[in-house]
Motif scaffolding. Structure first.
Motif, PDB file in Angstrom:
ATOM      1  N   SER A   3      69.738  22.679   3.331  1.00 51.12           N
ATOM      2  CA  SER A   3      70.237  23.846   2.606  1.00 51.12           C
ATOM      3  C   SER A   3      71.609  23.561   2.002  1.00 51.12           C
ATOM      4  O   SER A   3      72.361  22.719   2.500  1.00 51.12           O
ATOM      5  CB  SER A   3      70.345  25.050   3.548  1.00 51.12           C
ATOM      6  OG  SER A   3      69.127  25.312   4.185  1.00 51.12           O
ATOM      7  N   THR A   5      75.340  24.552   1.459  1.00 52.58           N
ATOM      8  CA  THR A   5      76.387  25.353   2.094  1.00 52.58           C
ATOM      9  C   THR A   5      77.304  25.893   1.014  1.00 52.58           C
ATOM     10  O   THR A   5      77.901  25.119   0.263  1.00 52.58           O
ATOM     11  CB  THR A   5      77.198  24.507   3.089  1.00 52.58           C
ATOM     12  OG1 THR A   5      76.326  24.002   4.099  1.00 52.58           O
ATOM     13  CG2 THR A   5      78.293  25.339   3.735  1.00 52.58           C
ATOM     14  N   ARG A 134      75.208  27.108  12.598  1.00 56.29           N
ATOM     15  CA  ARG A 134      74.331  27.071  11.418  1.00 56.29           C
ATOM     16  C   ARG A 134      74.447  28.359  10.603  1.00 56.29           C
ATOM     17  O   ARG A 134      74.536  28.328   9.373  1.00 56.29           O
ATOM     18  CB  ARG A 134      72.871  26.857  11.835  1.00 56.29           C
ATOM     19  CG  ARG A 134      72.538  25.447  12.265  1.00 56.29           C
ATOM     20  CD  ARG A 134      71.043  25.227  12.270  1.00 56.29           C
ATOM     21  NE  ARG A 134      70.339  26.167  13.142  1.00 56.29           N
ATOM     22  CZ  ARG A 134      70.164  26.003  14.445  1.00 56.29           C
ATOM     23  NH1 ARG A 134      70.666  24.922  15.032  1.00 56.29           N
ATOM     24  NH2 ARG A 134      69.492  26.887  15.154  1.00 56.29           N
ATOM     25  N   SER A 138      76.378  29.264   6.629  1.00 60.28           N
ATOM     26  CA  SER A 138      75.773  29.901   5.458  1.00 60.28           C
ATOM     27  C   SER A 138      76.581  31.075   4.929  1.00 60.28           C
ATOM     28  O   SER A 138      76.245  31.618   3.870  1.00 60.28           O
ATOM     29  CB  SER A 138      74.358  30.385   5.809  1.00 60.28           C
ATOM     30  OG  SER A 138      74.392  31.530   6.663  1.00 60.28           O
ATOM     31  N   THR A 170      77.626  22.383  11.173  1.00 64.36           N
ATOM     32  CA  THR A 170      78.330  23.018  10.058  1.00 64.36           C
ATOM     33  C   THR A 170      79.170  21.988   9.325  1.00 64.36           C
ATOM     34  O   THR A 170      79.622  20.999   9.914  1.00 64.36           O
ATOM     35  CB  THR A 170      79.227  24.181  10.529  1.00 64.36           C
ATOM     36  OG1 THR A 170      79.899  24.744   9.394  1.00 64.36           O
ATOM     37  CG2 THR A 170      80.275  23.719  11.524  1.00 64.36           C
ATOM     38  N   ARG A 453      68.534  33.565   8.625  1.00 65.06           N
ATOM     39  CA  ARG A 453      69.469  32.481   8.324  1.00 65.06           C
ATOM     40  C   ARG A 453      69.370  31.359   9.358  1.00 65.06           C
ATOM     41  O   ARG A 453      69.451  30.176   9.019  1.00 65.06           O
ATOM     42  CB  ARG A 453      70.900  33.021   8.260  1.00 65.06           C
ATOM     43  CG  ARG A 453      71.191  33.857   7.024  1.00 65.06           C
ATOM     44  CD  ARG A 453      72.590  34.472   7.073  1.00 65.06           C
ATOM     45  NE  ARG A 453      72.867  35.296   5.902  1.00 65.06           N
ATOM     46  CZ  ARG A 453      73.470  34.869   4.801  1.00 65.06           C
ATOM     47  NH1 ARG A 453      73.903  33.608   4.749  1.00 65.06           N
ATOM     48  NH2 ARG A 453      73.680  35.672   3.780  1.00 65.06           N
ATOM     49  N   THR A 456      66.211  29.327   8.516  1.00 67.50           N
ATOM     50  CA  THR A 456      66.041  28.712   7.196  1.00 67.50           C
ATOM     51  C   THR A 456      67.236  27.902   6.708  1.00 67.50           C
ATOM     52  O   THR A 456      67.079  27.090   5.785  1.00 67.50           O
ATOM     53  CB  THR A 456      65.736  29.795   6.137  1.00 67.50           C
ATOM     54  OG1 THR A 456      66.835  30.721   6.065  1.00 67.50           O
ATOM     55  CG2 THR A 456      64.457  30.552   6.503  1.00 67.50           C
ATOM     56  N   HIS A 457      68.418  28.117   7.278  1.00 62.05           N
ATOM     57  CA  HIS A 457      69.595  27.385   6.790  1.00 62.05           C
ATOM     58  C   HIS A 457      69.778  26.107   7.604  1.00 62.05           C
ATOM     59  O   HIS A 457      69.978  26.142   8.822  1.00 62.05           O
ATOM     60  CB  HIS A 457      70.858  28.246   6.892  1.00 62.05           C
ATOM     61  CG  HIS A 457      72.070  27.562   6.309  1.00 62.05           C
ATOM     62  ND1 HIS A 457      72.265  27.388   4.954  1.00 62.05           N
ATOM     63  CD2 HIS A 457      73.142  26.981   6.911  1.00 62.05           C
ATOM     64  CE1 HIS A 457      73.386  26.756   4.743  1.00 62.05           C
ATOM     65  NE2 HIS A 457      73.940  26.494   5.909  1.00 62.05           N
ATOM     66  N   HIS A 458      69.725  24.980   6.930  1.00 57.58           N
ATOM     67  CA  HIS A 458      69.857  23.669   7.580  1.00 57.58           C
ATOM     68  C   HIS A 458      70.903  22.852   6.832  1.00 57.58           C
ATOM     69  O   HIS A 458      70.590  22.235   5.805  1.00 57.58           O
ATOM     70  CB  HIS A 458      68.512  22.936   7.586  1.00 57.58           C
ATOM     71  CG  HIS A 458      67.398  23.734   8.201  1.00 57.58           C
ATOM     72  ND1 HIS A 458      67.319  23.973   9.554  1.00 57.58           N
ATOM     73  CD2 HIS A 458      66.337  24.375   7.639  1.00 57.58           C
ATOM     74  CE1 HIS A 458      66.250  24.700   9.809  1.00 57.58           C
ATOM     75  NE2 HIS A 458      65.635  24.974   8.674  1.00 57.58           N
ATOM     76  N   PRO A 459      72.153  22.861   7.310  1.00 57.93           N
ATOM     77  CA  PRO A 459      73.222  22.144   6.602  1.00 57.93           C
ATOM     78  C   PRO A 459      72.944  20.644   6.517  1.00 57.93           C
ATOM     79  O   PRO A 459      72.177  20.082   7.314  1.00 57.93           O
ATOM     80  CB  PRO A 459      74.454  22.416   7.472  1.00 57.93           C
ATOM     81  CG  PRO A 459      74.102  23.605   8.303  1.00 57.93           C
ATOM     82  CD  PRO A 459      72.629  23.534   8.522  1.00 57.93           C
TER      83      PRO A 459
END
Length: 486
Positions: A3, A5, A134, A138, A170, A453, A456-459
């Motif tokens: 994802s 950032t 994580r 976001s 992060t 979040r 689905t959010h993967h830095p």
């Protein structure tokens, strides 16, 4: 899938509130100097005692009390840098602590979590730190990730695993160092060095900073001081946080508590500068009140203590950690927590602390409700928009469009409306409706937003060789921690 950032958003304001006058600040500083010279501070560290003695302080080796003359305080503070850099994984996440911006931080050190799925209260663990990192990655207003809860599943090595969880989940700056057993602190330095890319890069753009709490009144912790000096030698920035409680560990007056905390913080910064001139340090005082009925802890104060602490830090010519906390003493999300969040968010740009906000915790920073991070971020976003100002663009007058529509008609069919109607930020938390058309509970919407979040959010991950090296460092640290516990 990796994802993106989003870039961080900082607070800035031309309307900073100065609670104390210049002469009042000078009285506070003079009082701090008097306490340090005449009462002294407890330093349970042989190295600290010998350092002060070598520089002319009055040291009682048996009682471990150091009395620091004013000229030595001034000498030490003169080398502390006014501006410091807290590095992110990428330069766009670097935080410049120079007084021009205020960066929103999460709150830290909680011990309980209301589970996002079961809604049961339980002890926190490393997995919670990873999830929060994580989700916070976001959220654009969160610039500084302080592990909100502790990795209690790792015993005395918990701070190392909290640092690891932050660094691997992060791209933002991580509060990765804290008071640990002095034999374990070197592993935190090693992790930071690996992520930074080497010792010199660590000094230029440190990916972590540390926070060392003093012991009120007028004392320090042995491991805290030993750990401090290890971080300073490596170039890891350290904030010293005093937490005086009026009525128990500090006088039952705001100024008495403030000057007690200041003496603790300044004494630690002086020691650091005597040994490592120019080491990056910043100043923090978090004042609370003893509940006279129960002896409990009250941090939600109507007195503007955070403003005064920030002013005092800047008077010593160092950055400040503080000013506007949006976490609260409320045991549950509701009216009390909402009031504290709203008031705290408005104080962020008015107080002007470089790192501030303390977002995401309830129950006196002990309890984590995952949805609270989403709710508080939304309120802080509104505050940011309010203080960001307004860009006057004459084309926005849309006089030609108004003329085309004329009196008594509407703008629904205008191309101008289609172009601009989505320019406005609307809260998802307040506008979702159920199948019956009723506005949904914002808290439930926030919880769903948090879970979404998190899933689905993967830095962007660290390179594989860095991850492997971090795992090796942690394995060695865990072995040594187990030996220390035995």
């Amino acid at each position: 899938m990796i994802s993106h950032t989003p870039d961080i958003l900082s607070f800035s304001s031309e309307f900073k509130r100065q609670i104390l006058s210049v002469s009042q600040i000078e009285i506070l500083k003079a009082s701090t100097l008097q306490l340090l010279a005449e009462v002294g501070v407890h330093f349970p560290s042989r190295r600290a005692l010998e350092t002060f003695a070598d520089h002319g302080a009055q040291v009682d080796m048996e009682k471990e009390i150091v009395k620091i003359p004013p000229e030595l305080v001034e000498k030490g503070m003169s080398t502390a840098p006014r501006a410091i850099v807290l590095g992110g994984r990428e330069p766009r996440f670097d935080l410049i602590l120079d007084g021009k911006h205020s960066y929103l931080a999460t709150d830290g050190c909680g011990v309980k979590v209301v589970d996002a799925e079961t809604r049961q209260l339980r002890p926190s663990k490393k997995e919670d730190v990873e999830r929060m990192a994580r989700v916070c990655d976001s959220l654009p207003l969160i610039s500084f990730f302080w592990p909100l809860v502790s990795a209690q599943d790792y015993g005395i090595a918990a701070p190392l695993h909290e640092c690891h969880a932050g660094l691997t989940n992060t791209l933002k700056h991580v509060r990765g160092g804290t008071t640990v057993h002095s034999q374990l602190a070197r592993y935190i330095v090693e992790m930071a060095t690996v992520v930074a890319g080497g010792p010199e890069e660590l000094r230029k753009r440190p990916p972590i900073c540390a926070n060392i709490c003093t012991i009120a009144p007028l004392a320090h912790d042995h491991n805290g001081i030993e750990t401090t000096l290890l971080y300073a030698e490596a170039g890891i920035p350290t904030s010293f946080m005093a937490m005086p409680t009026m009525g128990s560990t500090a006088p039952a007056t705001p100024l008495g508590a403030l000057v007690t905390g200041d003496a603790e913080v300044v004494s630690a910064m002086v020691l650091t500068q005597l040994l490592y001139p120019g080491a990056p340090v910043f100043h923090s005082i978090m004042t609370s009140l003893m509940d006279p009925r129960t002896g409990g802890y009250i941090s939600d104060l109507s007195i503007p203590m955070s403003y005064m602490a920030v002013q005092l830090a800047h008077a010593w010519n160092v950055p400040s950690l503080g000013g506007g906390s949006v976490s609260s003493d409320a045991p549950e999300i509701g009216w009390q927590s909402g009031t504290s969040t709203g008031m705290g968010a408005v104080q962020i740009p008015l107080a002007g602390g470089e790192v501030c906000g303390y977002l995401g915790m309830a129950g006196g920073s002990m309890i984590l409700y995952p949805e609270q991070v989403i709710l508080e971020h939304e309120i802080c976003q509104n505050t940011h928009d309010l203080f960001h100002g307004f860009e006057f663009d004459q084309s926005d007058l849309a006089l030609e469009v108004i003329a085309n529509v004329g009196p008594g008609d509407h703008f629904l069919l205008q191309k101008h409306t289609r172009q601009h109607i989505r320019d406005f930020r609307l809260s998802r938390l307040l506008r979702q409706k159920d199948e019956q058309g009723n506005v949904r509970d914002p808290r439930q919407v926030a919880l769903e937003e948090f879970i979404h979040r998190d899933e689905t959010h993967h830095p962007e991950p660290l390179p594989d060789h860095v991850l492997d090296e971090l795992n090796k460092i942690l394995e060695a640290a865990d072995i040594e921690a187990q030996q220390l516990e035995e």
